[in-house]
Motif scaffolding. Structure first.
Motif, PDB file in Angstrom:
ATOM      1  N   ASN A 235       0.818  -1.207   0.000  1.00  0.00           N
ATOM      2  CA  ASN A 235       0.000   0.000   0.000  1.00  0.00           C
ATOM      3  C   ASN A 235       0.857   1.266   0.000  1.00  0.00           C
ATOM      4  OD1 ASN A 235      -2.437  -1.358  -0.061  1.00  0.00           O
ATOM      5  ND2 ASN A 235      -2.596  -1.484   2.161  1.00  0.00           N
TER       6      ASN A 235
ATOM      7  N   THR B 200       1.131   5.737  -2.597  1.00  0.00           N
ATOM      8  CA  THR B 200       0.486   5.387  -1.336  1.00  0.00           C
ATOM      9  C   THR B 200      -1.012   5.207  -1.549  1.00  0.00           C
ATOM     10  OG1 THR B 200       2.111   6.708  -0.137  1.00  0.00           O
ATOM     11  CG2 THR B 200       0.128   6.073   1.063  1.00  0.00           C
TER      12      THR B 200
ATOM     13  N   GLY C 257      -4.367   5.002   0.550  1.00  0.00           N
ATOM     14  CA  GLY C 257      -4.899   5.236   1.877  1.00  0.00           C
ATOM     15  C   GLY C 257      -6.105   4.372   2.202  1.00  0.00           C
ATOM     16  N   ALA C 258      -6.549   4.457   3.456  1.00  0.00           N
ATOM     17  CA  ALA C 258      -7.699   3.666   3.898  1.00  0.00           C
ATOM     18  C   ALA C 258      -8.970   4.052   3.157  1.00  0.00           C
ATOM     19  CB  ALA C 258      -7.885   3.847   5.408  1.00  0.00           C
ATOM     20  N   ASP C 259      -9.007   5.281   2.634  1.00  0.00           N
ATOM     21  CA  ASP C 259     -10.175   5.738   1.880  1.00  0.00           C
ATOM     22  C   ASP C 259     -10.065   5.441   0.394  1.00  0.00           C
ATOM     23  OD1 ASP C 259      -8.099   7.420   1.355  1.00  0.00           O
ATOM     24  OD2 ASP C 259      -9.182   9.291   1.763  1.00  0.00           O
ATOM     25  N   ASP C 260      -9.097   4.581   0.041  1.00  0.00           N
ATOM     26  CA  ASP C 260      -8.842   4.207  -1.347  1.00  0.00           C
ATOM     27  C   ASP C 260      -8.374   5.380  -2.210  1.00  0.00           C
ATOM     28  OD1 ASP C 260      -9.057   1.507  -1.333  1.00  0.00           O
ATOM     29  OD2 ASP C 260     -11.000   1.385  -2.333  1.00  0.00           O
TER      30      ASP C 260
ATOM     31  N   THR D 146      -9.318   8.402  -6.590  1.00  0.00           N
ATOM     32  CA  THR D 146      -9.951   7.313  -5.848  1.00  0.00           C
ATOM     33  C   THR D 146      -9.891   6.043  -6.679  1.00  0.00           C
ATOM     34  OG1 THR D 146     -11.452   8.862  -4.756  1.00  0.00           O
ATOM     35  CG2 THR D 146     -12.047   6.535  -4.692  1.00  0.00           C
TER      36      THR D 146
END
Length: 559
Positions: free
Chosen positions: A429, A467, A469-472, A511
């Motif tokens: 990730n 990178t 992130g957790a929010d795609d 996204t």
């Protein structure tokens, strides 16, 4: 998520256009829309002579699959058969959705151009590439078969058809222009916003080769009066696998999605009859879908992405051996590719300069001295995995030829060095690379008159991180550099010099894992292309925001 995921393939090109006026620049929107500026680069346009010109269409096709275009090339009429310059131009357009694609153009079996395509907007884009192909003049003097291919896939998802036209424009010499009965208006294309700049040595030859040869089953037969021989190899990692991203591969002992025995060190070698004759660092091309983020490349491609330059090897020390009239084996290989694995294309052209005063030029190979090839990678596991790699190699070859103007000795020395630090987390990730490649070449020609030494130091750089992130939200920050310094000396003095620097920076976020219209992508990209030296300078900068060109600045200073 790997930065390699979701990306297929493609290669590079040089686009010369005039700077955009301030009135043409527009304010960017808050995010990428369905249309953006047509692709362009900051590279200088090709200087064109103010002589009569003749244009020939070489290929015109729509590429939907992997079927090559085949046709016949015929030389131009009205511009003679000796030209001061020959310029290839590719014009392309595509719309819809499509990956980047790799392509080539062959005339008479000679690869004169290798390129890749930009990825389109739904509303469509157009782009142009120009390349000085004067060095292939020998190929253009008679009818030849033409083969062109930009492999593509068109289906319900990937709808972009590549509409391509390739032309050659021939500029007559002054003598040819005087003899021509037709009087045409002379045209002059100026280098916008800059004084003429001296090109790096690897981009220009002082004279046009007499012959352009290709290999037959890996065999080369040169004219018996060859006095200078240069091989060029259009080396690209390609084919949809990990060798497209060879600089990110890791040894099989490390947990990463792309593994390659001993890691990322690559070296392109050429051998003559099994004997090492040349070494080189390959350029780490990033295609226009690269680093999992096509929003980085929609307008400004990475260096060389539209015009893939060949690696050049000066084989003149081997001329005495090659001039015996027999076929000799010429092999190109890429160090570091796992055994039995494909993924590299290495077509070869051989350029030959002949001694017009002799039917046979004799000589000998006097030295081949190769150092040990260094290639070590150290893997350090942790919450952030790390791979440190160092590689390098040295080679010196020397030989002489006895020409009509005396004995000429050529010595070629090349030193390669590569260092890289690759960091990634479990699941990839976060995935980053910082790497530098140095290819330092010195050629000394000692014959009639003072010895001439040309040193070319090529430096390639890559520094980037992707990178997720957790929010795609996927973000890529990347800097690329393509640099070269050239110095020519004769005993006791510097006679010519040049420095070249093509630098790219990009920062784009979107996204992931959603339909195209829900990506909410933003991105800023910049390119600065500088070329200066003893003959002048060129300096141009571009900036885009959300696919809109916000700066196009030409500037130049003597250095």
């Amino acid at each position: 998520m790997s930065m390699l995921a979701g990306v297929t393939l493609v290669a590079s090109a040089l686009l010369g256009v005039s700077p955009v006026s301030a009135a043409q620049l527009v304010d960017p929107s808050a995010e990428f829309g369905t249309d953006w500026h047509d692709p362009l680069t900051a590279a200088p346009p090709i200087d064109k002579p103010a002589t009569k010109s003749c244009e020939v269409t070489v290929a015109e096709a729509q590429f939907r699959d992997f079927t090559p275009y085949r046709g016949t090339y015929m030389p131009p009429s009205g511009c003679g058969d000796r030209w001061s310059k020959v310029v290839l131009r590719l014009d392309g357009k595509v719309k819809g959705r499509q990956f980047d694609r790799l392509g080539y153009l062959h005339i008479g079996g000679v690869e004169i151009f290798r390129t890749s395509t930009p990825e389109p907007s739904p509303d469509g884009i157009q782009w142009s590439v120009e390349k000085d192909v004067t060095r292939y003049s020998d190929t253009f003097r008679q009818n030849r078969d033409v083969e062109m291919l930009i492999g593509n896939v068109v289906d319900d998802t990937y709808t972009g058809v590549l509409d391509i036209k390739a032309t050659l424009t021939f500029y007559a010499t002054e003598k040819s222009a005087e003899k021509s009965a037709e009087k045409s208006a002379e045209k002059s294309v100026a280098n916008p916003g800059a004084k003429p700049a001296q090109k790096p040595a690897e981009q220009a030859s002082t004279t046009t080769p007499d012959r352009v040869l290709t290999l037959r089953n890996g065999l080369l037969t040169t004219p018996r009066n060859s006095e200078r021989i240069v091989a060029e190899v259009y080396a690209t990692g390609s084919g949809g696998g990990c060798e497209e991203y060879w600089y990110l591969t890791v040894p099989t002992s490390a947990p990463y999605s792309c593994q390659a025995d001993r890691g990322p060190y690559r070296e392109v070698q050429i051998k003559v009859d099994g004997q090492l004759a040349g070494i080189a660092e390959p350029f780490p091309t990033v295609w226009t879908g690269g680093w999992s983020n096509p929003f980085l490349w929609y307008v400004i491609p990475g260096p060389r992405a539209f015009d893939i330059k060949p690696i050049e090897y000066d084989l003149t020390p081997f001329a005495g051996l090659l001039n015996d009239g027999r076929p000799h084996q010429l092999d190109v290989s890429v160090v570091g590719v796992p055994e039995g694995q494909t993924g590299w294309s290495t077509p070869v052209n051989v350029l030959v300069w002949q001694d017009a005063q002799r039917e046979r030029v004799s000589g000998a190979l006097t030295e081949v001295k190769a150092g040990d090839l260094a290639n070590s990678s150290m893997y350090t596991p942790g919450s952030e995995n790390r791979l440190d790699t160092e590689g390098g190699h040295r080679l010196t070859v020397a030989g002489y030829v006895d020409t009509s103007h005396g004995r000429v000795k050529t010595t070629v020395s090349r030193a390669l060095a590569n260092t890289s630090v690759h960091r990634w987390t479990d699941g990839e990730n976060t995935d980053g690379l910082e790497a530098t490649w140095i290819d330092d070449e010195t050629v000394t020609v000692d014959g009639r008159g003072p010895a001439r030494t040309t040193r070319t130091r090529r430096t390639y750089a890559m520094d980037g991180t992707t990178t997720l992130g957790a929010d795609d939200r996927l973000r890529t920050v990347l800097t690329l550099g393509d640099r070269a310094g050239v110095v020519e000396t004769r005993p006791g003095r510097r006679t010519a010099w040049s420095r070249f620097d093509d630098s790219y920076t990009g920062d784009a976020t979107y996204t992931a894992n959603v339909p195209r219209d829900q990506r909410h992508a933003v991105g800023t990209t910049r390119e600065r292309y500088r070329l200066y030296g003893s003959s002048g300078c060129y300096d141009r900068s571009l900036t885009t925001v959300q696919g809109v060109l916000t700066q196009d600045r030409g500037r130049c200073r003597d250095s």
